[in-house]
Motif scaffolding. Structure first.
Motif, PDB file in Angstrom:
ATOM      1  N   ALA A  85       0.806  -1.224   0.000  1.00  0.00           N
ATOM      2  CA  ALA A  85       0.000   0.000   0.000  1.00  0.00           C
ATOM      3  C   ALA A  85       0.837   1.270   0.000  1.00  0.00           C
ATOM      4  N   GLY A  86       2.088   1.196   0.462  1.00  0.00           N
ATOM      5  CA  GLY A  86       2.929   2.385   0.546  1.00  0.00           C
ATOM      6  C   GLY A  86       3.870   2.578  -0.623  1.00  0.00           C
ATOM      7  N   ARG A  87       3.694   1.826  -1.688  1.00  0.00           N
ATOM      8  CA  ARG A  87       4.680   1.833  -2.777  1.00  0.00           C
ATOM      9  C   ARG A  87       4.752   3.157  -3.535  1.00  0.00           C
TER      10      ARG A  87
ATOM     11  N   VAL B  93      -0.234   3.548   6.798  1.00  0.00           N
ATOM     12  CA  VAL B  93      -0.791   2.258   6.403  1.00  0.00           C
ATOM     13  C   VAL B  93      -1.176   1.491   7.658  1.00  0.00           C
ATOM     14  N   ILE B  94      -2.403   1.008   7.701  1.00  0.00           N
ATOM     15  CA  ILE B  94      -2.921   0.274   8.855  1.00  0.00           C
ATOM     16  C   ILE B  94      -2.955  -1.216   8.511  1.00  0.00           C
ATOM     17  N   GLY B  95      -2.188  -2.020   9.269  1.00  0.00           N
ATOM     18  CA  GLY B  95      -2.135  -3.451   9.037  1.00  0.00           C
ATOM     19  C   GLY B  95      -2.475  -4.235  10.283  1.00  0.00           C
TER      20      GLY B  95
ATOM     21  N   SER C 147      -7.117  -4.857  11.114  1.00  0.00           N
ATOM     22  CA  SER C 147      -7.374  -4.042   9.924  1.00  0.00           C
ATOM     23  C   SER C 147      -8.437  -4.655   9.013  1.00  0.00           C
ATOM     24  N   LYS C 148      -8.837  -5.906   9.285  1.00  0.00           N
ATOM     25  CA  LYS C 148      -9.934  -6.496   8.509  1.00  0.00           C
ATOM     26  C   LYS C 148     -11.237  -5.721   8.700  1.00  0.00           C
ATOM     27  N   SER C 149     -11.326  -4.996   9.814  1.00  0.00           N
ATOM     28  CA  SER C 149     -12.515  -4.167  10.067  1.00  0.00           C
ATOM     29  C   SER C 149     -12.265  -2.702   9.734  1.00  0.00           C
ATOM     30  N   PHE C 150     -11.282  -2.436   8.898  1.00  0.00           N
ATOM     31  CA  PHE C 150     -10.880  -1.078   8.516  1.00  0.00           C
ATOM     32  C   PHE C 150     -12.069  -0.239   8.078  1.00  0.00           C
ATOM     33  N   SER C 151     -12.937  -0.811   7.241  1.00  0.00           N
ATOM     34  CA  SER C 151     -14.048  -0.028   6.691  1.00  0.00           C
ATOM     35  C   SER C 151     -15.019   0.440   7.770  1.00  0.00           C
TER      36      SER C 151
ATOM     37  N   GLU D  16      -2.788  10.395   3.272  1.00  0.00           N
ATOM     38  CA  GLU D  16      -3.634   9.247   2.964  1.00  0.00           C
ATOM     39  C   GLU D  16      -3.526   8.244   4.112  1.00  0.00           C
ATOM     40  N   ILE D  17      -4.662   7.726   4.570  1.00  0.00           N
ATOM     41  CA  ILE D  17      -4.677   6.648   5.555  1.00  0.00           C
ATOM     42  C   ILE D  17      -5.253   5.425   4.858  1.00  0.00           C
ATOM     43  N   LEU D  18      -4.420   4.388   4.730  1.00  0.00           N
ATOM     44  CA  LEU D  18      -4.723   3.261   3.858  1.00  0.00           C
ATOM     45  C   LEU D  18      -4.671   1.943   4.612  1.00  0.00           C
TER      46      LEU D  18
END
Length: 301
Positions: A127-129, A243-245, A249-253, A276-278
């Motif tokens: 996600a941070g690429r 980036v949130i891992g 993070s499966k409940s990110f939404s 950006e928070i991803l």
């Protein structure tokens, strides 16, 4: 890039309390082959070294890989050779893991904290690429972190910087395994979620998916707690991306709307411009991928 360089590979390894993941990676971050083994129990240094050495021999029987990068669950020394301590492994203190494996495998070995490896992995091909300045926060049994500044992993003068989850957010809060009280980890980790809700994050996620009001409210409050913690980090680092891992993070939404609202309220626009928070993209492979990136940047290559 010549033909030999194009086909060169390294090994990335992620050592965990219950499992050890290994993979062969090319320079583009493509995993050519992978292997997972159980972590020996008890996970003494000698037992883990023997198991890892055997797995490396299985993965790379012709000794074609150029170097080995390893993520370990705890801090390492500045040289990337000594595993300082790993609380989830037995008798693990100042273990010369890299020299032991170098002697066994005949290849250069470099170590890094597993959360830092996950950060490197997400920065490399996850996600941070697309960013140069990035923070990773891993939300799981603990709360780990990684700091990428100007395209480089920042670990501080002793190699132990980046413990983002151990910063204090509540002066008289719950005790932390680190000796701190009221750390961010005690707000956001799996044990903290169980303490507040009497449920596991996975169950809360399933309930939220079904529209359960209490679960949705829990994740809303969780998002606000996360946002308050991120506000401190944003003011210090002003990253391009966070980036949130980790498993949570499966409940990110379900929690990210409240997180964004909290950040917007607490952080001046000048400090969060373009932020950006991803959600992380590599899942539980991030540590292994980052360990491979570490191997590619090993100075001995």
């Amino acid at each position: 890039m010549d033909t030999l360089d194009a086909i060169a590979e390294v090994i990335g390894i992620d050592i965990g309390g219950t499992g050890i993941k290994l993979g062969r990676f090319d320079r583009q971050g493509t995993c050519q082959q992978s292997l997972t083994i159980d972590t020996p129990q008890p996970a003494t240094p000698e037992a883990v070294v023997a198991a890892v050495a055997e797995a490396i021999a299985t993965l790379d029987p012709q000794k074609e890989c150029l170097a080995i990068g390893i993520g370990v669950p705890g801090p390492v020394d500045k040289s990337g050779k000594i595993s300082r301590i790993a609380i989830n492994l037995s008798n693990w203190k100042d273990v010369p893991l890299a020299p032991w494996l170098e002697e066994t495998t005949g290849r250069p070995v470099i170590l890094e904290n597993d959360a830092n490896c996950a950060g490197l992995g997400e920065f490399w091909i996850g996600a941070g690429r697309s960013y140069h300045d990035m923070l990773l926060l891993t939300l799981g049994t603990g709360v780990g972190g990684a700091i990428i500044l100007n395209g480089e992993l920042f670990t501080g003068r002793h190699g132990t910087a980046g413990e983002l989850g151990l910063m204090t957010v509540e002066m008289y809060g719950h005790e932390c395994n680190s000796g701190n009280r009221g750390s961010l980890e005690q707000q956001l980790s799996i044990p903290a979620i169980r303490r507040r809700s009497k449920l596991d994050p996975q169950k809360l996620g399933h309930l939220a998916e079904s529209g359960n009001r209490q679960a949705l409210e829990f994740w809303h409050n969780y998002g606000h707690r996360l946002g308050a913690g991120l506000a401190n980090l944003i003011y210090i680092f002003t990253p391009e991306a966070i980036v949130i891992g980790g498993g949570i993070s499966k409940s990110f939404s379900f929690f990210i709307p409240a997180t964004l609202a909290e950040v917007e309220q607490r952080v001046l626009p000048t400090s969060r411009e373009g932020l950006e928070i991803l959600v992380a993209e590599l899942g539980n492979q991030a540590g292994m991928v980052g360990a491979a990136k570490l191997a590619w940047t090993c100075q001995t290559l």
